[in-house]
Design a protein around this motif. Sequence first.
Motif, mmCIF file in Angstrom:
data_model
loop_
_atom_site.group_PDB
_atom_site.id
_atom_site.type_symbol
_atom_site.label_atom_id
_atom_site.label_comp_id
_atom_site.label_asym_id
_atom_site.label_seq_id
_atom_site.Cartn_x
_atom_site.Cartn_y
_atom_site.Cartn_z
ATOM 1 N N ARG A 1 -4.959 6.607 1.917
ATOM 2 C CA ARG A 1 -4.046 5.477 1.727
ATOM 3 C C ARG A 1 -3.480 5.033 3.076
ATOM 4 O O ARG A 1 -3.411 3.846 3.380
ATOM 5 C CB ARG A 1 -2.912 5.870 0.780
ATOM 6 N N ARG A 2 -3.083 6.004 3.884
ATOM 7 C CA ARG A 2 -2.551 5.666 5.208
ATOM 8 C C ARG A 2 -3.612 4.990 6.074
ATOM 9 O O ARG A 2 -3.320 4.082 6.852
ATOM 10 C CB ARG A 2 -2.014 6.926 5.894
ATOM 11 N N GLY B 1 -2.094 -1.896 -5.078
ATOM 12 C CA GLY B 1 -0.787 -1.798 -4.438
ATOM 13 C C GLY B 1 -0.590 -2.838 -3.374
ATOM 14 O O GLY B 1 0.504 -3.381 -3.200
ATOM 15 N N PHE C 1 -6.264 1.321 -3.950
ATOM 16 C CA PHE C 1 -5.232 0.893 -3.005
ATOM 17 C C PHE C 1 -5.070 -0.623 -2.997
ATOM 18 O O PHE C 1 -4.024 -1.137 -2.596
ATOM 19 C CB PHE C 1 -5.558 1.378 -1.595
ATOM 20 N N VAL D 1 0.841 -1.201 0.000
ATOM 21 C CA VAL D 1 0.000 0.000 0.000
ATOM 22 C C VAL D 1 0.872 1.246 0.000
ATOM 23 O O VAL D 1 0.652 2.185 -0.773
ATOM 24 C CB VAL D 1 -0.936 0.003 1.229
ATOM 25 N N ALA E 1 2.579 4.791 -2.902
ATOM 26 C CA ALA E 1 2.315 6.196 -2.584
ATOM 27 C C ALA E 1 3.036 7.103 -3.566
ATOM 28 O O ALA E 1 4.104 6.768 -4.091
ATOM 29 C CB ALA E 1 2.751 6.510 -1.154
ATOM 30 N N PHE F 1 -6.005 3.051 4.992
ATOM 31 C CA PHE F 1 -6.091 1.663 4.523
ATOM 32 C C PHE F 1 -4.924 0.844 5.078
ATOM 33 O O PHE F 1 -5.092 -0.310 5.500
ATOM 34 C CB PHE F 1 -6.088 1.648 2.998
ATOM 35 N N TYR F 2 -3.748 1.438 5.115
ATOM 36 C CA TYR F 2 -2.565 0.784 5.689
ATOM 37 C C TYR F 2 -2.796 0.455 7.162
ATOM 38 O O TYR F 2 -2.494 -0.655 7.623
ATOM 39 C CB TYR F 2 -1.358 1.707 5.530
ATOM 40 N N GLU G 1 -3.777 10.720 -0.036
ATOM 41 C CA GLU G 1 -2.686 10.034 0.653
ATOM 42 C C GLU G 1 -3.053 9.709 2.100
ATOM 43 O O GLU G 1 -2.628 8.684 2.637
ATOM 44 C CB GLU G 1 -1.410 10.875 0.599
ATOM 45 N N SER H 1 -11.265 -0.360 -4.679
ATOM 46 C CA SER H 1 -10.353 0.704 -4.272
ATOM 47 C C SER H 1 -9.032 0.598 -5.028
ATOM 48 O O SER H 1 -8.486 -0.499 -5.183
ATOM 49 C CB SER H 1 -10.082 0.606 -2.769
#
Length: 696
Positions: free
Chosen positions: A527-528, A565, A562, A300, A304, A530-531, A524, A560
Amino acid sequence: MRPEQILEQLDPEQRQVAESIGGPLCVLAGAGTGKTRAITHRIAYAVATGKYNPRHVLAVTFTSKAAAEMRSRLRDLGTPAVQARTFHSAALRQLRYFWPRTIGGPMPELVPNKIGMVASACHQLNMKVDRAALRDITSELEWAKVSLILPEQYPVAAARLGREGVSGFDARSIARIMARYEDVKSDNNVIDFDDVLLLTASLLDDYPQMAREVRGQYRHFVVDEFQDVSALQHRLLRAWLGHSQDVCVVGDAAQTIYTFAGAQSTYLTEFTKEFPRASVVKLERNYRSTPEIVKAANGVLDAAASRRDDTRLTLRAQRDSGPQPLVIGYDDDVKEADGVADSIGQLINAGTPASDIAILFRTNAQSENFEQALGVKNIPYLVKGGEKFFERQDVRSAMVTLRAAVAAAPPGHDPAQVAMDVLSGQGWTTTPPEGTGAIRERWDALNAIVNVAKNIGEREGSTIQDVVAELQERAEAQSAPTVEGVTLASIHTAKGLEWPVVYVVGASRGLIPISMAKTDEAIEEERRLFYVALTRARDILTVTWSAARSEGARASRKASPFIQGAFDRSRDRTDRSAVSRSTGRRGATIFLHCSQCSGALETAAEQKIGRHRDCGGEQSAELFNALREWRLDVSRELKRPAFAVFTNDTLLAIADRAPRDEAQLLAIPGMGPVKREQYGEAVLAIVNRVLGSEKQ
């Protein structure tokens, strides 16, 4: 505990943290890398070697639960005198002590909830607001205060940061509400929790004698979750420090998910600019998750747009391998919830405790479908972020009854038996009630208290007084005992927690990332988020999404971005078309990459077929046409629409995959045991007739 014993318990990087004492230290700690272990051992080692007086240490974190966990670990390490508190708790203690000596007179009353006063401010300004708007406005006022933005500065700041238009109110209206809210507090001689931080920092700046006393008391600082520090918290920390540089901060920029509430990860990422003498230690050994989950989480972040190399962390798994994470696509939200509930039911039937399982979602509104699906299957659950455990009426009543039982307990009693006898009068039984609902929720809460009593009862010489004391300490720290049920929680609420089994649901565009995320910075942060969701899982991870909101609606959603990745195995394999994931309880398979062009497949239909609609298909056209003619005959015979037999997407998937046996047939989404029973034999006969008996 001897210093060498403390260090023996640490890995090389954690040991480096423990031995870095006296100057500024920045610990960049990835998810599951043992950051709390590292910083508590650092404090204990400094005390054991005589470099720190434990009464001169202040460890600061963000939640009461985290502070309680830190205190517990420090006690176990032989340093119970160290203060571990939240920012607000530490500041409030100082404010109450110094207010009479600085301002004079009693400190204003602390109001825990702002909404009533915000409503009063809006009313005085003749602004009509509903409950939802009040919550949004209150959140915006909190953001401005912790960001150190004054009412007159708000319109410019809101425009610069894209925060204009809160619940239909323009920036100037919000600024007016901010100013009037301050007047309302002043008129009523009250303060809120944000004021506690601001007033403490201001008094430290304005009263040198107070600053000397506080800095004489606290000389060594440790700040956890430093990526979540706001401008106001940073100002307070600097006021505590004065000219000292004895501060250790711990955080992970990849877990910055609260910028909407004022968190600024730049205080972590630019720590060495603020403290040029600072040492930096990276913790990247992940002890929480399997290598498969760690690899997905790293994927993920690898995708970025930009990550600074100096603060970048790449997790390194330390555990043995486990099952591959799954990505599951469903037709609609209801089927997604049913599929997840079915999967959870199978795990529970196989012996997994319900409390080991969590369902994580982006917004609280997503919870309802999963609550309903679990309820239908009689699977117990609890919604995290709802009413707090120790604030429930049945729990408060149970604690009152247990306190009353202390005096009546006979000598040498079994505290667990006393607890069970007492709570049986309030609805607890040895076996849980059938079904879900309020009765089951009450039983789950009482049973959690019984389990606390059982654990304490295993200690020699323990009494019911020990049970009451433990519960009281937990209540003060808001550390609820484990309730036997599947946890439903938003990803934000789940931060800092972990479970053996995690389902990350609703992973479609519009939810992850949320549709409101328009800027690159907002994407972003999603994204974090989801991480963070993926790294809550220890052993089993499943990510699900659905193509439509409701049954029969247009399948307009896409998975998604994401997910690509996180679960793109193309870095390890040259055959991108071989990248597949189970779609759930039927053992069906979807594909993440086109078998022809290797591009990403984003729609549910394309993932079912295994290719883009405009990529190839010529080789399977004859079989597809034969299947379509057969479907037409069947639909006429049954007097049902053709799509009720099989959709075009399912026919395309059958034609492309050319199944030769029942196992291969069941691997096609849209088939399933029922349709296999009805049509499987006919479909396989058509495949064999068109393609011949030799396997292609």
